[in-house]
Design a protein around this motif. Structure first.
Motif, PDB file in Angstrom:
ATOM      1  N   GLY A   1     -51.561  14.472  -9.590  1.00 28.33           N
ATOM      2  CA  GLY A   1     -51.664  15.605 -10.500  1.00 28.33           C
ATOM      3  C   GLY A   1     -50.388  15.771 -11.304  1.00 28.33           C
ATOM      4  N   VAL A   2     -50.377  16.784 -12.148  1.00 26.71           N
ATOM      5  CA  VAL A   2     -49.235  17.024 -13.025  1.00 26.71           C
ATOM      6  C   VAL A   2     -49.231  18.498 -13.421  1.00 26.71           C
ATOM      7  CG1 VAL A   2     -50.545  16.292 -15.073  1.00 26.71           C
ATOM      8  CG2 VAL A   2     -48.059  16.150 -15.102  1.00 26.71           C
ATOM      9  N   TRP A   3     -48.036  19.063 -13.596  1.00 26.66           N
ATOM     10  CA  TRP A   3     -47.888  20.468 -13.967  1.00 26.66           C
ATOM     11  C   TRP A   3     -47.279  20.571 -15.354  1.00 26.66           C
ATOM     12  CZ3 TRP A   3     -45.245  23.075  -9.136  1.00 26.66           C
ATOM     13  CH2 TRP A   3     -46.108  23.005  -8.041  1.00 26.66           C
ATOM     14  N   PHE A   4     -47.687  21.617 -16.096  1.00 20.03           N
ATOM     15  CA  PHE A   4     -47.181  21.861 -17.446  1.00 20.03           C
ATOM     16  C   PHE A   4     -46.843  23.328 -17.608  1.00 20.03           C
ATOM     17  CE2 PHE A   4     -50.260  18.409 -17.658  1.00 20.03           C
ATOM     18  CZ  PHE A   4     -49.501  17.410 -18.238  1.00 20.03           C
ATOM     19  N   GLY A   5     -45.934  23.613 -18.535  1.00 13.15           N
ATOM     20  CA  GLY A   5     -45.596  25.010 -18.767  1.00 13.15           C
ATOM     21  C   GLY A   5     -44.861  25.235 -20.069  1.00 13.15           C
ATOM     22  N   ALA A   6     -44.779  26.491 -20.423  1.00 11.52           N
ATOM     23  CA  ALA A   6     -44.032  27.009 -21.568  1.00 11.52           C
ATOM     24  C   ALA A   6     -43.790  28.479 -21.230  1.00 11.52           C
ATOM     25  CB  ALA A   6     -44.839  26.858 -22.861  1.00 11.52           C
ATOM     26  N   PRO A   7     -42.971  29.187 -22.001  1.00 16.33           N
ATOM     27  CA  PRO A   7     -42.762  30.604 -21.683  1.00 16.33           C
ATOM     28  C   PRO A   7     -44.091  31.361 -21.572  1.00 16.33           C
ATOM     29  CG  PRO A   7     -41.176  29.892 -23.328  1.00 16.33           C
ATOM     30  CD  PRO A   7     -42.154  28.752 -23.133  1.00 16.33           C
ATOM     31  N   GLY A   8     -44.310  31.973 -20.415  1.00 17.37           N
ATOM     32  CA  GLY A   8     -45.502  32.779 -20.207  1.00 17.37           C
ATOM     33  C   GLY A   8     -46.748  32.035 -19.784  1.00 17.37           C
ATOM     34  N   ILE A   9     -46.671  30.711 -19.599  1.00 19.14           N
ATOM     35  CA  ILE A   9     -47.868  29.947 -19.227  1.00 19.14           C
ATOM     36  C   ILE A   9     -47.492  28.793 -18.314  1.00 19.14           C
ATOM     37  CG2 ILE A   9     -47.716  28.548 -21.317  1.00 19.14           C
ATOM     38  CD1 ILE A   9     -50.757  28.274 -21.242  1.00 19.14           C
ATOM     39  N   GLU A  10     -48.312  28.579 -17.304  1.00 21.21           N
ATOM     40  CA  GLU A  10     -48.147  27.416 -16.432  1.00 21.21           C
ATOM     41  C   GLU A  10     -49.540  26.924 -16.043  1.00 21.21           C
ATOM     42  OE1 GLU A  10     -45.801  26.452 -12.318  1.00 21.21           O
ATOM     43  OE2 GLU A  10     -44.765  27.700 -13.815  1.00 21.21           O
ATOM     44  N   ILE A  11     -49.776  25.633 -16.270  1.00 19.35           N
ATOM     45  CA  ILE A  11     -51.057  25.013 -15.933  1.00 19.35           C
ATOM     46  C   ILE A  11     -50.793  23.871 -14.981  1.00 19.35           C
ATOM     47  CG2 ILE A  11     -53.050  23.724 -16.827  1.00 19.35           C
ATOM     48  CD1 ILE A  11     -52.749  25.288 -19.437  1.00 19.35           C
ATOM     49  N   HIS A  12     -51.452  23.897 -13.837  1.00 18.22           N
ATOM     50  CA  HIS A  12     -51.345  22.834 -12.842  1.00 18.22           C
ATOM     51  C   HIS A  12     -52.634  22.008 -12.892  1.00 18.22           C
ATOM     52  CE1 HIS A  12     -48.399  25.324 -10.159  1.00 18.22           C
ATOM     53  NE2 HIS A  12     -47.970  25.182 -11.411  1.00 18.22           N
ATOM     54  N   ILE A  13     -52.485  20.713 -13.000  1.00 14.67           N
ATOM     55  CA  ILE A  13     -53.627  19.804 -12.946  1.00 14.67           C
ATOM     56  C   ILE A  13     -53.602  19.148 -11.572  1.00 14.67           C
ATOM     57  CG2 ILE A  13     -54.781  17.820 -13.986  1.00 14.67           C
ATOM     58  CD1 ILE A  13     -54.486  20.206 -15.925  1.00 14.67           C
ATOM     59  N   GLY A  14     -54.641  19.395 -10.793  1.00  9.05           N
ATOM     60  CA  GLY A  14     -54.734  18.818  -9.453  1.00  9.05           C
ATOM     61  C   GLY A  14     -55.788  17.727  -9.408  1.00  9.05           C
TER      62      GLY A  14
ATOM     63  N   GLU B   1     -53.720  11.248 -14.900  1.00  7.86           N
ATOM     64  CA  GLU B   1     -52.477  11.935 -15.258  1.00  7.86           C
ATOM     65  C   GLU B   1     -51.924  11.492 -16.622  1.00  7.86           C
ATOM     66  OE1 GLU B   1     -52.541  12.094 -10.694  1.00  7.86           O
ATOM     67  OE2 GLU B   1     -53.070  10.630 -12.245  1.00  7.86           O
ATOM     68  N   PRO B   2     -51.935  10.189 -16.969  1.00  4.52           N
ATOM     69  CA  PRO B   2     -51.421   9.814 -18.299  1.00  4.52           C
ATOM     70  C   PRO B   2     -52.191  10.475 -19.447  1.00  4.52           C
ATOM     71  CG  PRO B   2     -51.512   7.879 -16.889  1.00  4.52           C
ATOM     72  CD  PRO B   2     -52.215   8.999 -16.146  1.00  4.52           C
ATOM     73  N   ALA B   3     -53.505  10.548 -19.357  1.00  8.13           N
ATOM     74  CA  ALA B   3     -54.308  11.198 -20.403  1.00  8.13           C
ATOM     75  C   ALA B   3     -54.014  12.695 -20.451  1.00  8.13           C
ATOM     76  CB  ALA B   3     -55.794  10.948 -20.175  1.00  8.13           C
ATOM     77  N   MET B   4     -53.798  13.293 -19.296  1.00 11.08           N
ATOM     78  CA  MET B   4     -53.496  14.722 -19.249  1.00 11.08           C
ATOM     79  C   MET B   4     -52.112  14.989 -19.838  1.00 11.08           C
ATOM     80  SD  MET B   4     -56.345  15.700 -18.217  1.00 11.08           S
ATOM     81  CE  MET B   4     -56.602  17.225 -17.364  1.00 11.08           C
ATOM     82  N   ARG B   5     -51.159  14.126 -19.577  1.00 13.71           N
ATOM     83  CA  ARG B   5     -49.826  14.265 -20.185  1.00 13.71           C
ATOM     84  C   ARG B   5     -49.912  14.171 -21.705  1.00 13.71           C
ATOM     85  NH1 ARG B   5     -48.323  11.111 -15.511  1.00 13.71           N
ATOM     86  NH2 ARG B   5     -46.910  12.387 -14.247  1.00 13.71           N
ATOM     87  N   GLU B   6     -50.667  13.208 -22.190  1.00  7.94           N
ATOM     88  CA  GLU B   6     -50.800  13.037 -23.636  1.00  7.94           C
ATOM     89  C   GLU B   6     -51.402  14.284 -24.276  1.00  7.94           C
ATOM     90  OE1 GLU B   6     -50.764  11.986 -27.462  1.00  7.94           O
ATOM     91  OE2 GLU B   6     -49.682  10.981 -25.840  1.00  7.94           O
ATOM     92  N   PHE B   7     -52.394  14.878 -23.623  1.00  7.14           N
ATOM     93  CA  PHE B   7     -53.052  16.051 -24.180  1.00  7.14           C
ATOM     94  C   PHE B   7     -52.209  17.318 -24.027  1.00  7.14           C
ATOM     95  CE2 PHE B   7     -55.904  19.734 -23.735  1.00  7.14           C
ATOM     96  CZ  PHE B   7     -56.522  19.690 -24.982  1.00  7.14           C
ATOM     97  N   TYR B   8     -51.867  17.674 -22.780  1.00  4.89           N
ATOM     98  CA  TYR B   8     -51.188  18.948 -22.544  1.00  4.89           C
ATOM     99  C   TYR B   8     -49.760  18.972 -23.087  1.00  4.89           C
ATOM    100  CZ  TYR B   8     -55.124  20.709 -19.892  1.00  4.89           C
ATOM    101  OH  TYR B   8     -56.375  21.158 -19.536  1.00  4.89           O
ATOM    102  N   ALA B   9     -49.037  17.881 -22.976  1.00  7.75           N
ATOM    103  CA  ALA B   9     -47.674  17.820 -23.517  1.00  7.75           C
ATOM    104  C   ALA B   9     -47.696  17.339 -24.969  1.00  7.75           C
ATOM    105  CB  ALA B   9     -46.797  16.911 -22.658  1.00  7.75           C
ATOM    106  N   GLY B  10     -48.366  16.213 -25.222  1.00  2.00           N
ATOM    107  CA  GLY B  10     -48.334  15.619 -26.542  1.00  2.00           C
ATOM    108  C   GLY B  10     -49.060  16.401 -27.611  1.00  2.00           C
ATOM    109  N   VAL B  11     -50.220  16.954 -27.300  1.00  2.77           N
ATOM    110  CA  VAL B  11     -51.020  17.669 -28.304  1.00  2.77           C
ATOM    111  C   VAL B  11     -50.758  19.176 -28.245  1.00  2.77           C
ATOM    112  CG1 VAL B  11     -53.338  18.141 -29.181  1.00  2.77           C
ATOM    113  CG2 VAL B  11     -52.793  15.874 -28.292  1.00  2.77           C
ATOM    114  N   LEU B  12     -50.877  19.771 -27.062  1.00  3.67           N
ATOM    115  CA  LEU B  12     -50.684  21.221 -26.959  1.00  3.67           C
ATOM    116  C   LEU B  12     -49.215  21.629 -27.021  1.00  3.67           C
ATOM    117  CD1 LEU B  12     -53.318  22.346 -24.291  1.00  3.67           C
ATOM    118  CD2 LEU B  12     -53.520  22.278 -26.786  1.00  3.67           C
ATOM    119  N   GLY B  13     -48.317  20.711 -26.675  1.00  2.00           N
ATOM    120  CA  GLY B  13     -46.894  21.006 -26.773  1.00  2.00           C
ATOM    121  C   GLY B  13     -46.270  21.652 -25.548  1.00  2.00           C
ATOM    122  N   LEU B  14     -46.959  21.604 -24.403  1.00  6.18           N
ATOM    123  CA  LEU B  14     -46.383  22.137 -23.173  1.00  6.18           C
ATOM    124  C   LEU B  14     -45.390  21.127 -22.595  1.00  6.18           C
ATOM    125  CD1 LEU B  14     -49.643  23.513 -21.515  1.00  6.18           C
ATOM    126  CD2 LEU B  14     -47.871  24.833 -22.696  1.00  6.18           C
TER     127      LEU B  14
END
Length: 142
Positions: free
Chosen positions: A45-58, A18-31
């Motif tokens: 797991g961890v969930w990410f989103g922005a207007p029009g997109i939601e990605i769930h990491i399970g 989850e920490p690596a996924m947070r760094e990538f999806y939030a830190g790099v992609l900006g979700l």
């Protein structure tokens, strides 16, 4: 029965990533990281989103990265996103096989394939129909 849209895309990751996924999806992609309901948060797991997109990491114990299956994520500026990914040490793999779009592939920290796309637009900012390029649109306008 009427389908309304896509609520989210689920990708898998091994336990503890989850920490690596947070760094990538939030830190790099900006979700933004989205809160998970307590009953689901207990699973990891961890969930990410922005207007029009939601990605769930399970979390998946017997994890294997999705090498072919992938979400296609629309972006406003493909070049800026490619620069952010390269600056983060990610390999960007361009592909020009989808008419009407510029795109590339990149892998997340656990090897899941992602496709990032930007529509090719005409001089007025309109999305060009599949197979029509800016030059062709200009020819038809005269």
């Amino acid at each position: 029965m009427t389908l309304l849209g896509l609520h989210h895309v689920q990708l898998a990751a091994p336990p503890g990533t989850e920490p690596a996924m947070r760094e990538f999806y939030a830190g790099v992609l900006g979700l933004a990281e989205l809160p998970k309901p307590p009953a689901l948060a207990a699973r990891g797991g961890v969930w990410f989103g922005a207007p029009g997109i939601e990605i769930h990491i399970g979390v998946e114990e017997d994890f294997r990265p999705a090498r072919k299956a992938h979400p296609g994520i629309l972006v406003r500026d493909l070049d800026v996103m490619a620069g952010r990914l390269r600056a983060a040490g990610r390999e960007v793999r361009p592909d020009d096989l989808l008419p009407g779009y510029r795109r590339f592939y990149v892998d997340d920290p656990v090897g899941n394939r992602l496709e990032l796309l930007q529509p090719i637009t005409g001089p007025g900012g309109e999305h060009l129909p599949v197979g029509q390029h800016v030059e062709e649109k200009a020819e038809h306008a005269t």
